[in-house]
Design an enzyme around this catalytic site. Structure first.
Site, PDB file in Angstrom:
ATOM      1  CG  ASP A  65      -0.166  -0.126   2.533  1.00 45.47           C
ATOM      2  OD1 ASP A  65       1.063  -0.325   2.477  1.00 45.47           O
ATOM      3  OD2 ASP A  65      -0.795  -0.032   3.605  1.00 45.47           O
ATOM      4  CB  CYS A  68       5.611  -2.335   1.415  1.00 45.48           C
ATOM      5  SG  CYS A  68       6.542  -1.474   0.126  1.00 45.48           S
ATOM      6  CG  HIS A 174       6.051  -5.391  -2.025  1.00 41.50           C
ATOM      7  ND1 HIS A 174       5.133  -4.582  -1.388  1.00 41.50           N
ATOM      8  CD2 HIS A 174       6.057  -6.571  -1.348  1.00 41.50           C
ATOM      9  CE1 HIS A 174       4.598  -5.258  -0.367  1.00 41.50           C
ATOM     10  NE2 HIS A 174       5.149  -6.452  -0.333  1.00 41.50           N
TER      11      HIS A 174
END
Length: 403
Positions: A65, A68, A174
């Site tokens: 989101d 991370c 990510h």
């Protein structure tokens, strides 16, 4: 129930925001898992999982989101990711306090104040500068795991016994937390690089997974080879599968090169068939055969030349437009680099050129060449001939030279 009792049992604003944040995180994590399962990123996660499993580790996923990084670091530091907003605020405050250490590394010529304001917003992706600031502010070392890459360590302090936080970077955007393979607790993670070195020999499960992966790669390679043989067969009509496989291997598994080679072999095979009764080819046959072989050789040479250029372009080194480029040129053989991808901003010595179509578009042009191709009727031969007209325009603009 009285009003005082109702007010006493009603959750506070902070508690409501915390629960709302947890629900949003759960939804984001579920959505993130679905997207990764459907896309190519699943292969990356699978490969990294096997790599971690060989070290006795596993991933603990956090929602993608935009928070991370701080969620993953919070899970390592505290055992949960609920305080990611606090970690973000503390990191931003440290970067403001130590501004001289971070301002020179802000990318894209963004002012430091704007960069910090964006980083302070929840959901904003944080990069390397935030990792360095977090490590220094919390006096920890951060170890980053990536697929098929060595461990990347960021030292927040120089002590050898400093605490380490292990996170994983994947999909190019990510971060996840890294835990021991049997650690499902909500306690802080305590991992040390020395511990991982003792577990580098893969266990039986990792060895079996590696063997299955090698078998899968072997089957995929054989499938690709069968497809290449079929394509060469369809193009040439050659039914000798063994010969096609040998030619493909000799030509570096290049389908186009194998097709050229087999066509040339077929031309040579026609030589005994077209001979006359004296077992010597006629002059016309020799000329036709020589012409055919020459054309095939020329086309093949052109293809090989273009193929080498394409390979060189694929492997072109990426350099920046700074002093390193000058040093690289000075060290290169003949002070020349055949192909390179140069990144940077080019400035004009004098006034830059303004676009006549877009007011805000400017550029630097040294020489502009225009080629015009058209068909011209020749009154003598009564045929149309292709003519090329080249117009060159010199501009008094030069690219700034490196000092």
């Amino acid at each position: 129930m009285s009003r005082k009792q109702a007010a006493r049992t009603r959750p506070g604003k902070a508690e409501v925001e915390r629960k709302r944040d947890e629900r949003a995180a759960r939804r984001a994590l579920a959505r993130d898992r679905r997207n990764r399962a459907q896309g190519e990123g699943e292969h990356d996660g699978g490969g990294l999982n096997e790599q971690l499993r060989a070290l006795g580790l596993r991933l603990r996923e956090v929602p993608g989101d935009g928070n991370c990084l701080f969620r993953a670091l919070g899970d390592q530091l505290e055992g949960h990711s609920r305080n990611h907003l606090k970690h973000r605020q503390d990191t931003v405050a440290y970067m403001i306090q130590q501004r001289p250490d971070f301002e020179p590394f802000v990318e894209d010529d963004v002012p430091f104040e704007k960069h910090i304001a964006n980083l302070a917003q929840p959901g904003t992706f944080a990069g390397n500068d935030a990792i360095v600031a977090f490590a220094r502010n919390n006096q920890v070392n951060i170890v980053i795991h990536q697929q098929n890459a060595p461990l990347w360590q960021i030292h927040g302090m120089d002590k050898s016994n400093a605490r380490e936080l292990h996170i994983a970077y994947r999909y190019g955007e990510h971060y996840d937390s890294v835990r021991k393979i049997n650690d499902n607790s909500a306690a802080p993670a305590w991992l040390q690089t020395e511990m991982l070195c003792q577990n580098e020999s893969p266990n039986q499960e990792a060895t079996q997974a590696k063997g299955e992966r090698q078998q899968q790669l072997k089957e995929e390679s054989q499938h690709e080879m069968d497809n290449a043989v079929q394509k060469v067969h369809n193009a040439t009509g050659c039914s000798d599968v063994g010969l096609i496989a040998q030619v493909l291997e000799a030509e570096g598994h290049s389908i186009e090169s194998a097709i050229f080679a087999i066509f040339q072999m077929k031309e040579l095979e026609k030589l005994p068939i077209t001979m006359d009764s004296t077992s010597h080819p006629s002059t016309g046959e020799i000329i036709l055969l020589a012409t055919s072989s020459a054309v095939t050789a020329i086309l093949y040479a052109v293809y090989r030349h273009k193929s080498k250029i394409a390979d060189s372009l694929k492997g072109a080194k990426k350099v920046t437009l700074d002093q390193d480029l000058r040093n690289l040129l000075m060290e290169a053989p003949g002070k020349c680099i055949p192909y390179a991808v140069i990144e940077g901003v080019v400035h004009s010595v004098k006034e830059s050129l303004n676009s006549q179509f877009m007011d805000s578009c400017k550029g630097v042009v040294q020489r502009l060449t225009l080629q015009e191709h058209k068909m011209v009727w020749n009154r003598t031969t009564h045929f149309c001939q292709c003519a090329t007209l080249e117009k060159a325009t010199e501009r008094s603009r030069e690219v700034t030279q490196l000092s």
